[in-house]
Every structure is written in C-alpha cells, then in structure tokens.
Design a protein around this motif. Structure first.
Motif, PDB file in Angstrom:
ATOM      1  N   PRO A 114       0.637  -1.533  -0.432  1.00 42.54           N
ATOM      2  CA  PRO A 114      -0.159   0.422  -0.069  1.00 42.54           C
ATOM      3  C   PRO A 114       0.529   1.312  -0.097  1.00 42.54           C
ATOM      4  N   VAL A 115       0.415   2.016  -0.663  1.00 39.12           N
ATOM      5  CA  VAL A 115       1.279   2.914  -0.878  1.00 39.12           C
ATOM      6  C   VAL A 115       0.600   4.559   0.610  1.00 39.12           C
ATOM      7  N   ARG A 116       1.854   4.647   1.066  1.00 35.71           N
ATOM      8  CA  ARG A 116       1.963   5.770   2.206  1.00 35.71           C
ATOM      9  C   ARG A 116       2.097   7.121   1.256  1.00 35.71           C
ATOM     10  N   GLN A 117       1.518   8.416   2.051  1.00 41.24           N
ATOM     11  CA  GLN A 117       1.678   9.377   1.829  1.00 41.24           C
ATOM     12  C   GLN A 117       2.507   9.960   2.954  1.00 41.24           C
ATOM     13  N   CYS A 118       3.558  10.660   2.182  1.00 47.30           N
ATOM     14  CA  CYS A 118       4.477  11.637   2.998  1.00 47.30           C
ATOM     15  C   CYS A 118       3.631  12.849   3.296  1.00 47.30           C
ATOM     16  N   GLU A 119       3.951  13.281   4.258  1.00 48.59           N
ATOM     17  CA  GLU A 119       3.413  15.304   3.891  1.00 48.59           C
ATOM     18  C   GLU A 119       4.961  15.417   5.477  1.00 48.59           C
TER      19      GLU A 119
ATOM     20  N   ASN B  92       7.119   2.212  -2.733  1.00 48.48           N
ATOM     21  CA  ASN B  92       5.505   2.736  -1.231  1.00 48.48           C
ATOM     22  C   ASN B  92       5.008   3.990  -0.786  1.00 48.48           C
ATOM     23  N   ALA B  93       6.075   4.981  -1.177  1.00 51.73           N
ATOM     24  CA  ALA B  93       6.210   6.398  -0.639  1.00 51.73           C
ATOM     25  C   ALA B  93       5.432   7.190  -1.585  1.00 51.73           C
ATOM     26  N   GLU B  94       4.667   7.641  -0.740  1.00 52.03           N
ATOM     27  CA  GLU B  94       4.475   9.176  -2.121  1.00 52.03           C
ATOM     28  C   GLU B  94       4.545  10.477  -1.115  1.00 52.03           C
TER      29      GLU B  94
ATOM     30  N   THR C 119       5.878   9.040  -6.833  1.00 53.36           N
ATOM     31  CA  THR C 119       6.251   8.212  -6.407  1.00 53.36           C
ATOM     32  C   THR C 119       7.006   7.272  -6.493  1.00 53.36           C
TER      33      THR C 119
ATOM     34  N   CYS D 166       8.959  11.662   4.856  1.00 48.92           N
ATOM     35  CA  CYS D 166       8.492  10.881   5.328  1.00 48.92           C
ATOM     36  C   CYS D 166       8.169  10.490   6.938  1.00 48.92           C
TER      37      CYS D 166
END
Length: 205
Positions: free
Chosen positions: A104-109, A182-184, A179, A204
């Motif tokens: 699953p892609v984890r959104q890094c903000e 697995n990090a966006e 992307t 991240c």
C-alpha cells in the motif's frame, strides 16, 4: 361342368391367397427393414446428442479455464506493463522482485526540503539543467523559450523519477505526486525570483 367352375374358383382363391401371403411377407420384410433403419437413426441421434453434450461441457470447461488463466481488466493492464518492461530490457527477476515488494502506498507529508535552481532558456536544454533531489532519484528541469516569457504560462516543467518515464507539466506553480517504492511524496515547483525556480519535495517524517 359344376366341378370345373368349382375347381376354377378354388384355384383362383388359392392363387389370391398365395399372392396376399407373398405381399404380407414382403410388407413384413419392408416393415422390419424400416424398423431397423429407425433404430439405427435413433441410436445415431442419441450418439450425436451425447457428442453434443460432451462438446458443450468441454467448451464450458475451456471457457472457465480461459477466464481463470487469462487476465482481464486491471490484471491484463498490469500483465501488459510487466511484459513491456521485460521487453525493454528489465530482467524478469527484477520485475518479479518489484511486484513482491509492492505494498500500500504511504503518503508522506513531512516538512518539505526546497532547493533553488536556474531556469533554462532557449530551444536547447543543457544536460546539466535543473536540480536533482534525493541523491538523484528525482530530477526537475524548468525551461522556457525566452527570458521574457511569463513562467506562469510558458514554463515547461519536466519531472523525471528513477525507473519511470518523464512527466512534462506546463506553467508554474506545479504540484505533482512522486511515487518512490511504496511512498508517495509531494513535489511543489514554484518561482519567486525571476530566472529561478524552487523545487520542494515532502519527506516521510
């Protein structure tokens, strides 16, 4: 004289009886032949119906196998993509490893780190134009035909992520999802100083 007529009558009767018997025998033989033919036709029809049922069963089994083995929809698109990458020279074990590692892609903000760089002007873009982020995994190039151009409309922003096809965007500012595995990450490209652009990539954490 009466005896003669009686004799003729008996002979005629006997002849008619023999003829009738012969016709009955012939009809019985014909009936038996037709009955045998009918039985053969029935048996053939039964065999054909059995073959038809078997063919339908085989077709249904083949259709089920086709639906099970041949990818469709998203699976077909993924299969075609994998084939394309292998056809482009990416080793098959590498493609398989990427699929195994995918999650699953984890959104890094997290807080973004920005870097300023010069805008490339002219028809030819120098090889060293733009800026590299994350040790070269992401490269951003901003260009425009002329120094007098309004970057808000005329800027060409090319984002190249390692292992992916370049993405070209037009105008500034730009917000683009990047992307990596697995990090966006979120890439923001802006220009506050004439002739320069700033690329900021979220982290991240």
């Amino acid at each position: 004289m009466l005896a003669i007529f009686v004799g003729l009558g008996f002979w005629s009767y006997q002849s008619g009886l023999d003829l009738a018997r012969a016709e009955v025998t012939q009809l019985e033989g014909r009936l038996e032949t037709l009955s045998a033919d009918a039985r053969a036709v029935y048996a053939r029809n039964a065999a054909l119906e059995g073959e038809l049922r078997q063919a339908r069963d085989d077709m249904a089994a083949l259709q089920r196998r086709y639906e099970r083995d041949v990818p469709t929809g998203d699976a077909a698109a993924l299969f075609a993509l994998a084939q394309g990458r292998i056809g482009a020279g990416v080793p098959r074990p590498r493609v398989e490893q990427l699929l195994r590692d995918a999650g699953p892609v984890r959104q890094c903000e997290g807080r973004a780190s920005g870097r300023r760089f010069a805008v490339a002007y002219g028809a030819r873009i120098p090889d060293n134009a733009g800026i590299e982020l994350l040790d070269g995994l992401v490269r951003v190039v901003v260009s425009a035909p002329n120094q007098t151009d309004d970057l808000a409309r005329a800027a060409s922003v090319v984002v190249t992520v390692s292992g992916q096809d370049p993405v070209t965007l037009t105008g500034l500012p730009q917000r683009h999802a990047v992307t990596l595995g697995n990090a966006e990450l979120t890439l923001n490209v802006t220009s506050e100083i004439r002739g320069f652009a700033t690329a900021a990539l979220s982290t991240c954490g």
